[in-house]
Design an enzyme around this catalytic site. Structure first.
Site, mmCIF file in Angstrom:
data_model
loop_
_atom_site.group_PDB
_atom_site.id
_atom_site.type_symbol
_atom_site.label_atom_id
_atom_site.label_comp_id
_atom_site.label_asym_id
_atom_site.label_seq_id
_atom_site.Cartn_x
_atom_site.Cartn_y
_atom_site.Cartn_z
ATOM 1 C CB ALA A 1 -30.615 -20.734 -26.667
ATOM 2 C CD GLN B 1 -36.334 -15.569 -25.979
ATOM 3 O OE1 GLN B 1 -36.458 -15.408 -27.187
ATOM 4 N NE2 GLN B 1 -35.364 -15.000 -25.288
ATOM 5 C CG HIS C 1 -40.528 -19.697 -27.208
ATOM 6 N ND1 HIS C 1 -39.314 -19.173 -27.601
ATOM 7 C CD2 HIS C 1 -41.451 -18.748 -27.542
ATOM 8 C CE1 HIS C 1 -39.505 -17.972 -28.141
ATOM 9 N NE2 HIS C 1 -40.783 -17.693 -28.111
ATOM 10 C CB CYS D 1 -52.567 -38.783 -30.811
ATOM 11 S SG CYS D 1 -53.629 -38.619 -29.361
ATOM 12 C CG ASN E 1 -26.452 -12.291 -25.834
ATOM 13 O OD1 ASN E 1 -26.901 -13.348 -25.390
ATOM 14 N ND2 ASN E 1 -26.244 -12.101 -27.119
ATOM 15 C CB ILE F 1 -24.204 -16.520 -19.044
ATOM 16 C CG1 ILE F 1 -24.651 -15.630 -20.200
ATOM 17 C CG2 ILE F 1 -25.318 -16.719 -18.025
ATOM 18 C CD1 ILE F 1 -25.599 -16.304 -21.180
HETATM 19 P P1 NAD Z 1 -30.244 -17.448 -29.750
HETATM 20 O O1 NAD Z 1 -29.607 -18.729 -30.154
HETATM 21 O O2 NAD Z 1 -30.894 -16.626 -30.804
HETATM 22 O O3 NAD Z 1 -29.169 -16.524 -29.028
HETATM 23 C C1 NAD Z 1 -28.371 -16.960 -27.958
HETATM 24 C C2 NAD Z 1 -27.386 -15.847 -27.605
HETATM 25 O O4 NAD Z 1 -26.679 -16.238 -26.447
HETATM 26 C C3 NAD Z 1 -26.361 -15.580 -28.700
HETATM 27 O O5 NAD Z 1 -26.386 -14.201 -29.048
HETATM 28 C C4 NAD Z 1 -25.017 -15.983 -28.059
HETATM 29 O O6 NAD Z 1 -23.962 -15.105 -28.402
HETATM 30 C C5 NAD Z 1 -25.310 -15.871 -26.580
HETATM 31 N N1 NAD Z 1 -24.546 -16.809 -25.747
HETATM 32 C C6 NAD Z 1 -24.465 -18.165 -25.899
HETATM 33 N N2 NAD Z 1 -23.757 -18.707 -24.896
HETATM 34 C C7 NAD Z 1 -23.337 -17.669 -24.105
HETATM 35 C C8 NAD Z 1 -22.563 -17.593 -22.905
HETATM 36 N N3 NAD Z 1 -22.080 -18.688 -22.313
HETATM 37 N N4 NAD Z 1 -22.316 -16.358 -22.378
HETATM 38 C C9 NAD Z 1 -22.810 -15.225 -22.974
HETATM 39 N N5 NAD Z 1 -23.579 -15.251 -24.086
HETATM 40 C C10 NAD Z 1 -23.839 -16.459 -24.651
HETATM 41 O O7 NAD Z 1 -31.246 -17.772 -28.560
HETATM 42 P P2 NAD Z 1 -32.683 -17.159 -28.210
HETATM 43 O O8 NAD Z 1 -32.649 -15.665 -28.272
HETATM 44 O O9 NAD Z 1 -33.090 -17.846 -26.966
HETATM 45 O O10 NAD Z 1 -33.628 -17.662 -29.403
HETATM 46 C C11 NAD Z 1 -33.606 -19.000 -29.819
HETATM 47 C C12 NAD Z 1 -34.931 -19.742 -29.750
HETATM 48 O O11 NAD Z 1 -34.589 -21.105 -29.754
HETATM 49 C C13 NAD Z 1 -35.696 -19.538 -28.494
HETATM 50 O O12 NAD Z 1 -36.974 -19.185 -28.867
HETATM 51 C C14 NAD Z 1 -35.710 -20.884 -27.758
HETATM 52 O O13 NAD Z 1 -37.058 -21.318 -27.589
HETATM 53 C C15 NAD Z 1 -35.087 -21.862 -28.687
HETATM 54 N N6 NAD Z 1 -33.933 -22.652 -28.139
HETATM 55 C C16 NAD Z 1 -33.953 -23.113 -26.857
HETATM 56 C C17 NAD Z 1 -32.880 -23.841 -26.358
HETATM 57 C C18 NAD Z 1 -32.949 -24.335 -24.925
HETATM 58 O O14 NAD Z 1 -34.042 -24.581 -24.410
HETATM 59 N N7 NAD Z 1 -31.811 -24.493 -24.241
HETATM 60 C C19 NAD Z 1 -31.760 -24.109 -27.160
HETATM 61 C C20 NAD Z 1 -31.771 -23.636 -28.492
HETATM 62 C C21 NAD Z 1 -32.860 -22.895 -28.960
#
Ligand code: NAD
Length: 248
Positions: free
Chosen positions: A23, A102, A122, A155, A221, A239
């Protein structure tokens, strides 16, 4: 700890990079993560229920709230950012084996990857599926039904419960999809984990798998992850700045 110049050299001399994204790569596109400081679950712990398959299947109120949150999801207005585009640049140079993501937001594809390069472990919020008959289609027509007043649209084919085509907590991953991701990680010469807290398994397990198969591991991260010590380099800068700097 190796600096950005060294990581850039490692990437420039790799030919099979696998990016494992979470995310965090989409926060700079305006989509909040779950567990970061501004994360959906950090600011509202109750939101976790909307992502749990058991609550979703048993509680119409959870489904009603889930449909409202799909309707308002920031992904519909989001565009890929410099981090997404840097990974596309790697693909265009023939160095990218796969993006294992993910994320459910579809921004990697929107940034310009060939569709077969992106492995969505996911699922995707851009499709809807029936939990009873497995019918699947694009999300937009079902969102139109919600806008028109159906707060938990069934559905049309069988009357079953509809849900976005994503893997909720408590749901099994698609074996074909996770197997493709495992194979890619096992073939990588460099695994780049980006914007993921590496707390959700089996996806986080791709990092030790790639390492054991001989890949270099780079984690980008902002916050520490439970498997940082396994990495050859950990970069904590934003990032959207660090990815262009290490791949260009
Ligand atoms: P997470 O929320 O657990 O972790 C995200 C990490 O990214 C955090 O540790 C944070 O510090 C870091 N981060 C955020 N913005 C940043 C940046 N600009 N620069 C550097 N680091 C940054 O996310 P995860 O590990 O992907 O797990 C969450 C679950 O939620 C996943 O399974 C996913 O399917 C889902 N999810 C998806 C989305 C999406 O599609 N955009 C959004 C929210 C959650």
């Amino acid at each position: 700890m190796p600096d950005i110049r060294l990581v850039r050299q490692w990437i420039a001399t790799s030919s099979r990079v696998v990016a494992l994204t979470g995310a965090g790569i989409s926060t700079e596109s305006g989509i909040p993560d779950f567990r970061g400081p501004q994360g959906v679950w950090t600011t509202n712990p109750k939101a976790e229920r909307l992502s749990n398959i058991h609550s979703y299947m048993s509680d119409p109120e959870v489904r009603r709230l889930a449909w409202q949150s799909r309707l308002d999801h920031p992904a519909w207005r989001a565009a890929p950012n410099a981090g997404h585009r840097a990974l596309v640049a790697l693909e265009r140079r023939g160095m990218l084996l796969a993006v294992v993501t993910q994320n459910i937001d579809g921004l990697h594809q929107q940034a310009g990857h060939a569709p077969d390069k992106v492995i969505e472990v996911h699922g995707t919020m851009r499709d809807v599926m029936c939990m009873a008959c497995a019918w699947r289609g694009p999300m937009e027509p079902t969102l139109d039904r919600v806008r028109a007043g159906e707060d938990d649209p069934p559905c049309k084919r069988c009357g079953g419960i509809l849900k976005s085509a994503t893997i909720s907590f408590g749901q099994s991953l698609e074996p074909d999809v996770i197997n493709r991701a495992l194979r890619a990680a096992g073939r990588a010469d460099l695994l780049l984990a980006v914007g993921t807290s590496l707390q959700v398994y089996p996806v986080a397990g791709l990092v030790p798998l790639a390492k054991a198969a001989g890949a270099r591991v780079v984690i980008v991260n902002a916050e520490p992850t439970p498997i940082d010590e396994l990495a050859d380099a950990v970069l904590r800068e934003p990032i959207g700045e660090v990815l262009p700097a290490i791949v260009m």
